[in-house]
Design a protein around this motif. Structure first.
Motif, mmCIF file in Angstrom:
data_model
loop_
_atom_site.group_PDB
_atom_site.id
_atom_site.type_symbol
_atom_site.label_atom_id
_atom_site.label_comp_id
_atom_site.label_asym_id
_atom_site.label_seq_id
_atom_site.Cartn_x
_atom_site.Cartn_y
_atom_site.Cartn_z
ATOM 1 N N GLN A 49 34.808 -6.919 -27.258
ATOM 2 C CA GLN A 49 33.764 -6.018 -26.776
ATOM 3 C C GLN A 49 33.931 -5.805 -25.279
ATOM 4 O OE1 GLN A 49 29.807 -7.452 -27.650
ATOM 5 N NE2 GLN A 49 28.856 -5.539 -27.108
ATOM 6 N N PHE A 50 33.766 -4.546 -24.848
ATOM 7 C CA PHE A 50 33.799 -4.236 -23.422
ATOM 8 C C PHE A 50 32.522 -4.761 -22.792
ATOM 9 C CE2 PHE A 50 32.898 -1.488 -19.756
ATOM 10 C CZ PHE A 50 34.081 -1.648 -19.037
ATOM 11 N N ARG A 51 32.661 -5.540 -21.733
ATOM 12 C CA ARG A 51 31.515 -6.081 -21.005
ATOM 13 C C ARG A 51 31.498 -5.430 -19.632
ATOM 14 N NH1 ARG A 51 27.685 -8.159 -24.242
ATOM 15 N NH2 ARG A 51 28.528 -9.706 -25.668
ATOM 16 N N TYR A 52 30.529 -4.567 -19.430
ATOM 17 C CA TYR A 52 30.463 -3.738 -18.238
ATOM 18 C C TYR A 52 30.538 -4.525 -16.931
ATOM 19 C CZ TYR A 52 29.049 -0.204 -14.920
ATOM 20 O OH TYR A 52 29.017 0.623 -13.843
ATOM 21 N N PRO A 53 29.742 -5.601 -16.751
ATOM 22 C CA PRO A 53 29.821 -6.320 -15.472
ATOM 23 C C PRO A 53 31.223 -6.865 -15.169
ATOM 24 C CG PRO A 53 27.850 -6.974 -16.649
ATOM 25 C CD PRO A 53 28.677 -6.157 -17.603
ATOM 26 N N MET A 54 31.970 -7.217 -16.213
ATOM 27 C CA MET A 54 33.322 -7.746 -16.019
ATOM 28 C C MET A 54 34.358 -6.631 -15.931
ATOM 29 S SD MET A 54 32.531 -10.834 -15.800
ATOM 30 C CE MET A 54 34.170 -11.378 -15.475
ATOM 31 N N GLY A 55 34.015 -5.451 -16.429
ATOM 32 C CA GLY A 55 34.930 -4.320 -16.391
ATOM 33 C C GLY A 55 36.118 -4.465 -17.311
ATOM 34 N N GLY A 113 30.245 -19.609 -46.083
ATOM 35 C CA GLY A 113 29.871 -18.926 -47.307
ATOM 36 C C GLY A 113 29.634 -17.459 -47.011
ATOM 37 N N LEU A 114 30.560 -16.873 -46.256
ATOM 38 C CA LEU A 114 30.387 -15.508 -45.756
ATOM 39 C C LEU A 114 30.688 -14.456 -46.822
ATOM 40 C CD1 LEU A 114 32.093 -15.883 -42.260
ATOM 41 C CD2 LEU A 114 29.683 -16.149 -42.840
ATOM 42 N N THR A 115 29.867 -13.413 -46.815
ATOM 43 C CA THR A 115 30.064 -12.246 -47.675
ATOM 44 C C THR A 115 30.041 -11.018 -46.784
ATOM 45 O OG1 THR A 115 28.913 -13.335 -49.507
ATOM 46 C CG2 THR A 115 29.141 -10.933 -49.627
ATOM 47 N N LEU A 116 31.081 -10.193 -46.912
ATOM 48 C CA LEU A 116 31.172 -8.979 -46.090
ATOM 49 C C LEU A 116 30.388 -7.848 -46.730
ATOM 50 C CD1 LEU A 116 32.335 -7.609 -43.586
ATOM 51 C CD2 LEU A 116 34.379 -7.071 -44.942
ATOM 52 N N THR A 117 29.491 -7.257 -45.936
ATOM 53 C CA THR A 117 28.745 -6.079 -46.377
ATOM 54 C C THR A 117 29.093 -4.953 -45.410
ATOM 55 O OG1 THR A 117 26.759 -6.685 -45.128
ATOM 56 C CG2 THR A 117 26.891 -7.458 -47.401
ATOM 57 N N GLU A 118 28.121 -4.460 -44.656
ATOM 58 C CA GLU A 118 28.376 -3.390 -43.694
ATOM 59 C C GLU A 118 27.669 -3.692 -42.378
ATOM 60 O OE1 GLU A 118 27.546 1.391 -43.235
ATOM 61 O OE2 GLU A 118 27.621 0.515 -45.234
ATOM 62 N N ALA A 119 28.397 -3.575 -41.276
ATOM 63 C CA ALA A 119 27.811 -3.799 -39.951
ATOM 64 C C ALA A 119 26.771 -2.725 -39.658
ATOM 65 C CB ALA A 119 28.898 -3.788 -38.880
ATOM 66 N N LYS A 120 25.786 -3.085 -38.842
ATOM 67 C CA LYS A 120 24.715 -2.158 -38.466
ATOM 68 C C LYS A 120 24.535 -2.203 -36.953
ATOM 69 C CE LYS A 120 22.057 -2.836 -42.757
ATOM 70 N NZ LYS A 120 23.031 -3.247 -43.649
ATOM 71 N N LEU A 121 25.550 -1.774 -36.233
ATOM 72 C CA LEU A 121 25.538 -1.839 -34.771
ATOM 73 C C LEU A 121 24.423 -0.985 -34.186
ATOM 74 C CD1 LEU A 121 29.366 -1.534 -34.059
ATOM 75 C CD2 LEU A 121 27.962 -3.597 -33.863
ATOM 76 N N ASP A 122 23.893 -1.455 -33.048
ATOM 77 C CA ASP A 122 22.945 -0.641 -32.294
ATOM 78 C C ASP A 122 23.664 0.612 -31.811
ATOM 79 O OD1 ASP A 122 20.968 -2.575 -32.610
ATOM 80 O OD2 ASP A 122 21.456 -3.570 -30.715
ATOM 81 N N ASP A 123 22.894 1.678 -31.520
ATOM 82 C CA ASP A 123 23.479 2.954 -31.090
ATOM 83 C C ASP A 123 24.356 2.821 -29.850
ATOM 84 O OD1 ASP A 123 22.283 4.271 -33.187
ATOM 85 O OD2 ASP A 123 20.569 4.950 -31.999
ATOM 86 N N GLU A 124 24.027 1.891 -28.959
ATOM 87 C CA GLU A 124 24.777 1.734 -27.709
ATOM 88 C C GLU A 124 25.762 0.571 -27.755
ATOM 89 O OE1 GLU A 124 21.728 1.343 -24.776
ATOM 90 O OE2 GLU A 124 21.071 3.404 -24.983
ATOM 91 N N GLU A 125 26.092 0.108 -28.946
ATOM 92 C CA GLU A 125 26.955 -1.065 -29.106
ATOM 93 C C GLU A 125 28.269 -0.657 -29.756
ATOM 94 O OE1 GLU A 125 25.822 -5.617 -30.212
ATOM 95 O OE2 GLU A 125 25.096 -4.083 -31.579
ATOM 96 N N PHE A 126 29.373 -1.028 -29.123
ATOM 97 C CA PHE A 126 30.704 -0.717 -29.630
ATOM 98 C C PHE A 126 31.530 -1.989 -29.554
ATOM 99 C CE2 PHE A 126 28.809 2.997 -27.771
ATOM 100 C CZ PHE A 126 28.992 3.971 -28.745
#
Length: 190
Positions: free
Chosen positions: A65-71, A131-144
């Motif tokens: 993930q891009f972290r703005y303060p670190m650039g 015991g992980l099961t993959l479904t679908e990510a639900k990122l916030d609108d401003e999250e990449f």
């Protein structure tokens, strides 16, 4: 607390510096143990959770993930901010699903860390999940971010060579190393 009296600073005045959407900053005047005064600036943070998701084959779910303060783009374990009044395990489950698309059958709280004790009240609860099961990510609108998997050896190598410099992820790797070695035990729950 009485035994530490010779170390304790007492607040005598407080000034709000910033009240943002996420952070709240203050400048306090304190009385030092020797009777003198000093100024302390700090950020009030709502707290966060970090998850160490372990797949059935032992690989770990990680993020870039891009972290703005670190650039720059950072390699991290999934993590997220606790909403006001939210239980930490509820937050961990929510953030794991939102960011990675995974749900977990079992959870174990490892501990808590304070990443920047000199200028922030932030704490991060550390949770292992399996015991992980993959479904679908639900990122916030401003999250990449980019989700990927890595072996524990790869993650520990990245900690050693400087690819991973994020403090929470370094502490998570420390926990992981001790759990895998059998020296630290986790109390798993559904």
């Amino acid at each position: 607390m009485t035994a530490d009296r010779h170390l304790i600073e007492e607040k005598t005045a407080s000034e709000e510096i910033l009240k943002g959407n996420f952070l709240h900053a203050f400048r306090d005047t304190v009385r030092l143990p020797n009777g003198g005064t000093a100024t302390r600036e700090y950020v009030v943070h709502p707290g966060a959770v970090m998850m160490i998701p372990v797949l059935d084959d032992g690989r770990l779910v990680m993020e870039r993930q891009f972290r703005y303060p670190m650039g720059r783009v950072m390699v991290e374990f999934p993590a997220g901010k606790i909403d006001r009044g939210e239980d930490v395990l509820v937050c961990a489950k929510r953030e794991l699903l939102e960011e990675t698309g995974y749900t977990a059958a079992q959870w174990a709280r490892a501990g808590q860390l304070h990443p920047v004790i000199s200028y922030s009240t932030e704490f991060i609860d550390i949770w292992f999940c399996r015991g992980l099961t993959l479904t679908e990510a639900k990122l916030d609108d401003e999250e990449f971010l980019e989700v990927f998997t890595a072996t524990p050896a790869e993650v520990l190598g990245w900690c050693r060579d400087g690819t991973i410099t994020d403090s929470k992820t370094l502490i998570g790797a420390f926990w992981l190393q001790n759990v895998l070695a059998g020296t630290w035990h986790l109390d798993w729950q559904p």
